[in-house]
Design an enzyme around this catalytic site. Structure first.
Site, mmCIF file in Angstrom:
data_model
loop_
_atom_site.group_PDB
_atom_site.id
_atom_site.type_symbol
_atom_site.label_atom_id
_atom_site.label_comp_id
_atom_site.label_asym_id
_atom_site.label_seq_id
_atom_site.Cartn_x
_atom_site.Cartn_y
_atom_site.Cartn_z
ATOM 1 N N GLU A 1 11.338 -22.712 7.642
ATOM 2 C CA GLU A 1 9.980 -22.178 7.545
ATOM 3 C C GLU A 1 9.046 -23.089 8.331
ATOM 4 O OE1 GLU A 1 8.468 -21.458 3.653
ATOM 5 O OE2 GLU A 1 10.076 -20.084 3.076
ATOM 6 N N GLU B 1 13.664 -22.631 -2.025
ATOM 7 C CA GLU B 1 12.901 -23.846 -2.311
ATOM 8 C C GLU B 1 13.045 -24.252 -3.782
ATOM 9 O OE1 GLU B 1 9.006 -22.634 -0.857
ATOM 10 O OE2 GLU B 1 9.338 -23.778 0.970
#
Length: 627
Positions: A268, A188
């Site tokens: 995710e 991320e």
């Protein structure tokens, strides 16, 4: 007479297995890649969709790794996603620890044995609500260091660490015979202020150098344009992450703007959320999770559920957030995940399992997890032999043994499996990739047909039906006494498992493990060898009784760990088994274990009767089945 009806037995295990072949046997060239033309992954040249769950070995004691992996596999997952916390392995600069609870390769091996592919996330930064996002605190000895950037000190430390970690991981890549199908670069990164493309290029160079040009490398970023812009890089496949409150179509449309072609991936999908000290415990509704999961799978998307089991922030390993103020993460990383912090299945897990079953077919929980059975029934493991060994050579004189090998080539048409020398002593129950295909029997059934693909696992459960006690044939060896021929091939390279079923059942298995491994009963029996369990509640009496297995086929029964013997009502004449009264408890539930070898009835009931039935009733002989 009085008949006592046993409550429906809970089907818990099958002795035939969906194979682990694709992880344990390398047959031909293995590959894992991205098909940009057809928008999917390719595994060994065939379209592949993964359904995965995140699990952190650093948050679970090594003792429980296998348990958690098995439960994930049984839910229907075909992959897991794993973070590697740098500071967990290099708490002191230059001192690397990969032993005990830090034995990453052992964890990968257990996943491999269980039948799970791996999506590896080695960072170097991982977030994960883990202390400093996995970065070692000794980096801060450089007072002006810019973390997660091309800063010279940071980049050198990262290079040194990845030069240790990634060579350990290379043999575990799927293309090298392991189970790692893809590797994430950073984590991320688009949410970090630095937005340093030189840093990401440096990582890409390191990953390619240590893992090779054919490894699928990817990035994961939040569902915003800014995050996707700063977090993605050419040569790294861009994936997105989001939870249940996101519009799925819009989220994947954003991924498409950065990856116009290739598979849809939610790296995710949030099944729950973290807690800070002072928060209300975070909860995400199970029905929302299952609904959105189904929506993504309908689109053909690849989904990783974060988390599938959260575990615990033991010691000082919890992380913290600092937005408007500092907030420390609590010790429990339960995450309201499908498996609780302690590894217990939840209602959310059952809902997810039902969704997976709808889109991927029969879930793994309805098939054997051979790992459980063979660890329990054959604790010393198999004996490897080029050719079959007899019971006597294995020093397993009674009961059952499992012979395992793989198909030597593709069999698109039914191909005869032959015991040319009448070498099956006495009955052999044959499964291919966990699907029961039929049986071979001494003197009467020496050939059967099977199909399958090269590398498929062939399991042959052989039953000793009792040795000859009279005449010239009393030298009665048991097992596979000679080679089996499949078409034009001799089957070789056997793994032979002696099965101590009696010992395991005497130790109260499977009843003692039923909630641990099998939280819900299987609703429909499968053909082929399977173990069923149930209980007879006490009524204060312990009288002699007779057990009737109406519409069961053939097998073995144990009461409170005592082997009552064989049943075979389908062949007869005997229809009941005698149970001496002292075997029954007057105060505790009586454990009943049934090994059915061919096929149990849908009703899964047995009867306790007050008199024996030693011949086939006239109504059954005339095929008039009464209900």
């Amino acid at each position: 007479g009085i008949e006592k009806l046993l409550p429906v037995l809970k089907c818990t295990l099958s002795l035939s297995e969906q194979s682990l072949y694709y992880l344990l046997q390398v047959s031909g060239e293995r590959s894992f890649s991205i098909d940009y033309k057809h928008n999917c992954f390719l595994k060994d040249g065939k379209p592949f969709q993964y359904i995965s769950g995140s699990i952190h070995y650093s948050r679970i004691p090594r003792y429980y790794w296998r348990d958690r992996l098995v439960k994930m596999y049984m839910t229907g997952l075909n992959a897991i996603q794993v973070y590697v916390p740098w500071n967990f392995h290099e708490a002191v600069q230059g001192v690397h620890n990969f032993t005990g609870d830090r034995d990453l390769e052992h964890f990968l091996d257990l996943a491999n044995q269980t039948g799970l592919l791996v999506i590896l996330r080695p960072g170097p930064y991982i977030c994960a609500e883990w202390e400093m996002g996995g970065l070692p605190a000794w980096l801060l000895q450089k007072p002006n260091i810019i973390l997660r950037s091309a800063d010279t000190d940071y980049a050198q430390a990262v290079s040194n660490w990845l030069a240790v970690l990634l060579p350990k991981m290379k043999p575990w890549l799927y293309i090298n015979g392991g189970n790692i199908i893809s590797v994430q670069v950073e984590n991320e990164y688009g949410s970090y202020y630095a937005c340093d493309y030189n840093y990401m290029r440096h990582l890409r160079t390191l990953f390619r150098f240590f893992l090779g040009e054919d490894t699928v490398l990817f990035t994961t970023d939040g569902n915003t344009d800014k995050e996707m812009t700063c977090g993605t890089l050419e040569g790294l496949y861009a994936t997105v992450d989001f939870g249940t409150d996101t519009n799925v179509t819009e989220a994947f449309s954003r991924q498409r703007r950065f990856e116009p072609r290739g598979p849809l991936v939610n790296s995710e999908f949030y099944t729950g959320w973290l807690d800070h000290w002072g928060d209300q415990h975070a909860v995400v509704d199970a029905q929302k999770v299952s609904r959105v999961l189904g929506e993504m799978l309908t689109m053909g998307a690849n989904v990783n559920m974060y988390m599938f089991e959260g575990g615990t922030n033991f010691g000082y390993w919890n992380g913290a957030d600092h937005d408007t103020r500092f907030r420390s993460v609590v010790t429990s990383y339960d995450y309201d995940a499908p498996l609780s912090e302690a590894g217990d299945p939840t209602e959310k897990l059952l809902a997810i399992r039902d969704v997976i079953k709808k889109y991927f077919g029969t879930s793994n929980s309805t098939k054997v997890v051979c790992l459980i059975l063979l660890n329990t029934l054959s604790p010393l493991g198999p004996v490897k032999s080029q050719h079959p060994l007899t019971f006597e050579e294995m020093k397993q004189y009674y009961g059952y043994m499992l012979y395992r090998t793989t198909l030597p080539r593709d069999l698109s048409e039914p191909t005869p499996l032959i015991s040319p020398l009448n070498g099956v002593h006495d009955r052999a129950y044959v499964s291919v990739n966990g699907v029961f295909r039929g049986l071979l029997e001494r003197d009467t059934a020496l050939v059967m047909n099977i199909t399958g693909q090269q590398g498929d696992t062939v399991d042959i459960l052989v039953e000793n039906m009792g040795r000859v006690n009279f005449g010239s044939k009393i030298n009665d060896y048991k097992g596979l006494l000679s080679n089996l021929i499949l078409g034009k091939d001799v089957l070789t390279d056997w793994k032979i498992y002696p099965l101590d079923i009696d010992g395991a059942i005497a130790a109260r298995w499977p009843h003692s493990d039923s909630r641990k491994y099998f939280p819900t009963p299987q609703k429909e029996p499968l053909p082929g060898p399977a173990i069923y369990m149930g209980t007879l509640q006490p009524n204060g009496l312990a009288w002699d009784t007779f057990l009737k297995l109406y519409e069961w086929t053939k097998g073995q029964v144990w009461i409170n760990g005592v082997n009552l013997g064989r049943y075979w009502p389908a062949r007869g004449p005997q229809q009941t088994l005698y149970i001496p009264g002292p075997l029954l408890s007057t105060s505790l539930p009586n454990n009943i274990t049934v090994l059915e070898l061919e096929g149990a009835p849908a009703h899964l009931r047995v009867l306790f009767m007050d008199r024996p039935q030693l011949s086939v009733p006239v109504c059954l002989r005339s095929s008039a089945i009464l209900k």
